[in-house]
Design an enzyme around this catalytic site. Structure first.
Site, PDB file in Angstrom:
ATOM      1  CD  GLN A  31      -3.126  -0.768   0.338  1.00  0.00           C
ATOM      2  OE1 GLN A  31      -2.969  -0.869  -0.878  1.00  0.00           O
ATOM      3  NE2 GLN A  31      -4.263  -0.416   0.893  1.00  0.00           N
ATOM      4  CB  SER A  32       0.909   4.339  -2.026  1.00  0.00           C
ATOM      5  OG  SER A  32       0.945   3.663  -3.264  1.00  0.00           O
ATOM      6  CB  THR A  33       0.107   6.656   2.117  1.00  0.00           C
ATOM      7  OG1 THR A  33      -1.303   6.446   1.938  1.00  0.00           O
ATOM      8  CG2 THR A  33       0.676   7.362   0.893  1.00  0.00           C
ATOM      9  CD  GLN A  36      -2.932   4.300  -0.863  1.00  0.00           C
ATOM     10  OE1 GLN A  36      -2.361   3.220  -0.963  1.00  0.00           O
ATOM     11  NE2 GLN A  36      -2.967   5.185  -1.835  1.00  0.00           N
TER      12      GLN A  36
END
Length: 838
Positions: A31-33, A36
């Site tokens: 997951q990017s962040t 998220q």
């Protein structure tokens, strides 16, 4: 057993072979962040669920590996993702049969990283599996399909980022784009900035700006909050949105002072992300701040501020001036008033204050000395000489008449600024009119007439650019408007300034700040005269003044005082002489009363001897130094005898002890030395060996062994010896005893290697050890003489040096020792400590 129904539901499942299932199946989860992770939990669950798909495709549980180290990490650069790097390394080792993801085209957001992964998968025969099917990179169709999907994914991200950035920029231009608020501000229900209603928080933030305005230093602000806590709003984590109280740090003070939000100004684009490629091919990012002149969007009076914009600019200038790494020279503690603004006229480099004690300091070319740029014209000047002259000039300049002239000039500057300000306003109005006119002309043209429309559009853009420049010039004129204090306060200050300047309650830092507001710099102008100094002063207005003052101090003491000191220097000590000088009404070159230190400096400058250098002993008397040298004991032992009444002595007016001395006193002193364990051991000169005897140290030197070995032989009964009253061992010695000792050395495993040099030496030769003991020098000195060719020597088969030695060689060595101050001093020290016993 493999479920054929599930396999059939996945496109291209037939591409999976037994060789693929013999290797691991990697499930890549990302997951990017962190946001998220908190909000998009379903996506995370779906990615972990791919492990079940791998089992359904025929991989055993032990061969399924979940790689989730990149949760919360952006996929833009693979070099900063530990999980992706582990995945690539496993593929390179041939351990991976398939990589599973929700969408394998987004394993990496960088085309370079994704292309590299595809190439490695092709070489190792690794499959890529997602919800769309199974991809064999060895198949050109699958490789082209994945490459196209990767390119489309990257373009999609670019378009989404462009739309998001455009929306952010539009909201920022209206002042509606919201950022995390600094402490001291809150958002109301309409999203507007409001000063925090909490009075404690409000007072803490306001006190930061007040303390900085008074102290002018961020470190001083931290010191004011030493016993006081400061609020901090937490972002993220369990304390998100809550205010916590803790210590105010220097970094936080700088952040508060440099934040334009506290000045009621809305700013967008203060910082940007900078990317750098490391030597190993990785990519690192860092947040950088733009200079204030390069801020892309600034909206003044956006909300209520704790300070005004002019105060913000002043704080920014103070912070910049306090940065010593950037060449700033802020006012610091210390009584050197011109610290940071005084320049040497000889080398052109700033001079630095050097503090010897609380009273004396001087300005020196310290930096020029470090850089080897000191010239013959550079001079060291006492701070009091320059500071007093410049202070008198400033106090004489700041008077009511001068302030009236300054206020008159300031009024003229304000009127001139008003005229230029009005001109900028008119220029902005004209630019706005021209831009509106160009816009109307463009709107009236028919859209089909592109030849005319393009020309009018270009003209409109030119007028808009001119409007932007005019508005920027108007903003600069408004920001540069000077703020003048009230006339009554300045006139009152002129009358009270001399008393205020001399007040002991005023800190040196405040005096320095006042001087810097008036004086740009001070230059020490080189002159040929040593007793005067020429000082050049450049004011902030650009005007200059030149002062010439005398240089009083040590070496320039008045002639009457020097004659008085010379007449009494041989018999009177410094403190008593200072009292006599003050009683006679004499002063130093600076007009101050004498003290012991001033008399001492005057003696040194004039070459006058102190009372302790004179010999005033009468017949039958001896000084402490002479008695100490005569008996071979320390001076402290003589002082102890005098204090205990064991010696008859008297003290001269100069404070020097004279001891009554004759043969009976000498005999009593030697008896006291013999009765003392400590002094008897030090006073070896009184314990010379008798005929047919040799001391333990001399025996060790003769045989080339340690003194401890000799004492071991004595205690073991192998040598006949007796101990003197002072505790020193004397060994009965003859040729038979010497032969027995050498036999013991030869039969000893420990001593034989050490003695090989001595035992193997021929007649007329000495080892290095024997020569060092004989001459009282170090082993390194002998080796240096050998390597320099001063001593003839040869080396044995086992590596020991043998030196031909006779009386001429010994005489030559002693001449070398006498010619060397270091060796001669060492030899004297050894003779003193050992007492010269034989």
């Amino acid at each position: 057993m493999v479920n054929s129904a599930l396999i059939g539901s996945v496109n291209g499942a037939g591409k999976i072979t037994a060789s693929h299932r013999a290797r691991n199946a990697l499930v890549y989860v990302r997951q990017s962040t962190s946001g998220q992770l908190r909000r998009h939990t379903e996506s995370t669950a779906r990615q972990y669920g791919l492990a079940g798909q791998a089992r359904a495709l025929g991989w055993p549980e032990s061969a399924i590996v979940v790689v989730d180290a990149d949760l919360g990490v952006s996929g833009r650069y693979g070099s900063v993702r530990a999980g992706f790097a582990d995945l690539v390394s496993r593929v390179c080792l041939g351990e991976v049969g398939a990589i599973l993801g929700l969408e394998v085209s987004r394993l990496a957001r960088s085309s370079a990283e994704f292309t590299r992964l595809l190439e490695l998968a092709r070489l190792t025969g690794t499959l890529l599996i997602d919800t769309d099917g199974v991809y064999d990179i060895g198949d050109v169709n699958d490789r082209m399909l994945l490459g196209l999907k990767g390119t489309m994914s990257e373009a999609e991200l670019h378009l989404l980022a462009g739309r998001l950035h455009g929306a952010k920029l539009a909201a920022a231009q209206r002042g509606d784009l919201r950022f995390p608020l600094p402490i001291g501000y809150v958002l109301d229900s309409d999203g507007q900035y409001l000063i925090d209603p909490d009075e404690e928080i409000r007072a803490a933030v306001a006190d930061v700006f007040t303390c900085f305005a008074q102290a002018g230093s961020a470190y001083r602000v931290v010191g004011e909050f030493t016993d006081r806590k400061f609020p901090l709003r937490a972002y993220g984590g369990a304390w998100a949105g809550q205010v916590r109280w803790g210590r105010l740090s220097h970094a936080r003070v700088c952040d508060i002072l440099a934040n334009p939000c506290y000045a009621g100004t809305y700013v967008y684009g203060r910082s940007y992300q900078e990317y750098k490629v490391t030597p190993d091919g990785g990519v690192r990012s860092a947040r950088r701040y733009r200079p204030r002149e390069q801020w892309p969007l600034v909206i003044h009076d956006h909300h209520e501020g704790y300070i005004g914009w002019q105060q913000f600019l002043a704080n920014e200038a103070k912070l910049q001036a306090n940065r010593t790494r950037k060449g700033g020279r802020p006012a610091r503690e210390g009584h050197a008033l011109l610290q940071g603004i005084i320049v040497c006229g000889g080398c052109g480099i700033r001079m630095a204050p050097s503090y010897r004690d609380q009273r004396y300091s001087s300005y020196q070319c310290a930096e020029a000395r470090r850089e080897a740029k000191v010239t013959a014209r550079c001079r060291t000047i006492a701070t009091s000489v320059v500071d007093d002259a410049v202070s008198e000039l400033v106090l004489a300049t700041i008077n009511p008449g001068q302030i009236k002239l300054a206020l008159k000039a300031a009024d003229e500057v304000a009127r001139r600024h008003t005229r230029s300000h009005r001109a900028a306003e008119l220029a902005a109005e004209r630019a706005q009119y021209e831009a509106d006119r160009a816009e109307r002309a463009f709107m009236q043209v028919e859209p089909e007439n592109r030849l005319v429309a393009r020309t009018l559009e270009k003209r409109w853009e030119t007028k808009l650019a001119a409007l932007v420049e005019a508005e920027a010039a108007l903003a600069t004129a408004r920001d540069a408007r000077p703020e003048l204090p009230e006339r009554s306060s300045l006139l009152a200050l002129a009358g009270d300034l001399p008393a205020l300047w001399a007040s002991p309650d005023i800190e040196y830092r405040d005096r320095k700040r006042l001087l810097r507001t008036l004086i740009a710099d001070v230059t020490i102008i080189p002159t040929s005269e040593k007793d005067v100094v020429t000082i050049g002063v450049r004011w902030q207005t650009g005007a200059t003044d030149q002062i010439t003052v005398g240089r009083p101090g040590p070496g320039r003491t008045p002639a009457e005082a020097l004659e008085f000191i010379a007449a009494r220097s041989a018999t009177t000590r410094d403190a008593a002489l200072a009292a006599q000088l003050n009683a006679a009404g004499l002063t130093t070159g600076r007009g101050r009363p004498f003290d012991a230190a001033a008399v001492h400096r005057a003696r040194n400058a004039a070459g006058l001897r102190a009372p302790w250098s004179a010999s005033a002993c009468h017949d039958g008397e001896i000084t402490i130094a002479e008695l100490s040298a005569k008996l071979g004991i320390t001076r402290s032992a003589v002082y102890d005898w005098i204090k205990a009444g064991k010696l008859e002595a008297h003290q001269t007016p100069a404070g020097r002890w004279h001891i009554i001395w004759d043969q009976a006193v000498e005999a009593r002193c030697r008896d006291m030395i013999a009765a003392s364990v400590r002094l008897g051991r030090r006073h070896r000169s009184a314990h010379s060996a008798c005929d047919g005897e040799i001391t333990a140290p001399d025996l060790g030197a003769r045989l080339g062994v340690n003194t401890t070995v000799v004492l071991d032989w004595v205690h073991a009964g192998k040598l006949a010896a007796h101990q003197t009253a002072a505790g020193r061992w004397h060994v009965v010695w003859d040729e038979a005893v010497e032969a027995r000792c050498r036999d013991m050395i030869a039969s000893s495993v420990r001593l034989a290697p050490k003695e090989r040099g001595g035992a193997g030496a021929c007649d007329g030769e000495l080892s290095i050890r024997q020569l060092t003991i004989r001459l009282g020098i170090g082993r390194g000195t002998v080796l240096a003489w050998i390597h320099a060719g001063k001593l003839a020597a040869h080396q044995t088969a086992v590596g020991y040096w043998r030196i031909p030695f006779d009386e001429s060689v010994e005489a030559r060595c002693r001449e070398w020792i006498a010619a060397s101050p270091r060796l001669a001093r060492r030899q004297r020290t050894q003779q003193t400590s050992e007492g010269g016993a034989v």
